[in-house]
Design an enzyme around this catalytic site. Sequence first.
Site, short mmCIF file in Angstrom:
data_model
loop_
_atom_site.label_atom_id
_atom_site.label_comp_id
_atom_site.label_asym_id
_atom_site.label_seq_id
_atom_site.Cartn_x
_atom_site.Cartn_y
_atom_site.Cartn_z
N GLY A 127 2.05 -5.84 8.19
CA GLY A 127 2.07 -4.42 7.92
C GLY A 127 1.05 -4.06 6.84
N ASP A 128 1.54 -3.41 5.79
CA ASP A 128 0.65 -3.03 4.69
C ASP A 128 0.95 -3.85 3.43
OD1 ASP A 128 3.09 -1.86 4.13
OD2 ASP A 128 2.23 0.01 3.39
N GLU A 129 1.43 -5.07 3.64
CA GLU A 129 1.76 -5.95 2.51
C GLU A 129 0.79 -7.12 2.42
OE1 GLU A 129 5.80 -7.21 2.98
OE2 GLU A 129 6.59 -5.32 2.21
N LEU A 135 0.84 -1.19 0.00
CA LEU A 135 0.00 0.00 0.00
C LEU A 135 0.87 1.25 0.00
CD1 LEU A 135 -2.72 -1.07 2.59
CD2 LEU A 135 -2.64 -1.46 0.11
#
Length: 181
Positions: free
Chosen positions: A111-113, A70
């Site tokens: 996280g944002d993965e 993201l």
Amino acid sequence: MQHHPMKDGGWVTTHEDITEQRQQEERIRHMARHDALTQLPNRLQFVEKLTSCESAIVRGEQIAVLYIDLDHFKSINDTLGHSIGDKLLQQVSARLWGTTRENDTLARLGGDEFALLLRDVEKPADAAAIAERIVKVVSALFSIAGHQLVIGASVGIAIAPQDGETAEELIKNADLALYKA
């Protein structure tokens, strides 16, 4: 179950309800293989699914691994707080889920993965089209707790067998493609 004979020839049987114990064991199994925030499969389960595809790759099936990161998520998390960031991740996962087919595996790696495993890919353009759809749905406006949020997504793609025939090679190459994106 316990069985106890009595002096008079009878017997006593004791049964224990283990429903709650089984439910607790199932919750623990679920937690070990799923992300707590989004309930999506986690990295462990994703790698297991991908590894189980290795024999299909050898038989000639094309699969694709998409790594999704993201864009601008960290700044939203830092400025608006983790609570808003968590809600954003939940909404992103719901949107990503909407881009998948029944036999695809979507996972939150941390996280944002995120990662997406596509089975039965006919041609590389099919994976690219899904990546474009992912970028489009993630780039659409999010409305969370009175905040209008705009983020983006970068996607790296690795397609078997040309980009690797093992889970390890595909993950490495999808990650490298994401870095380049």
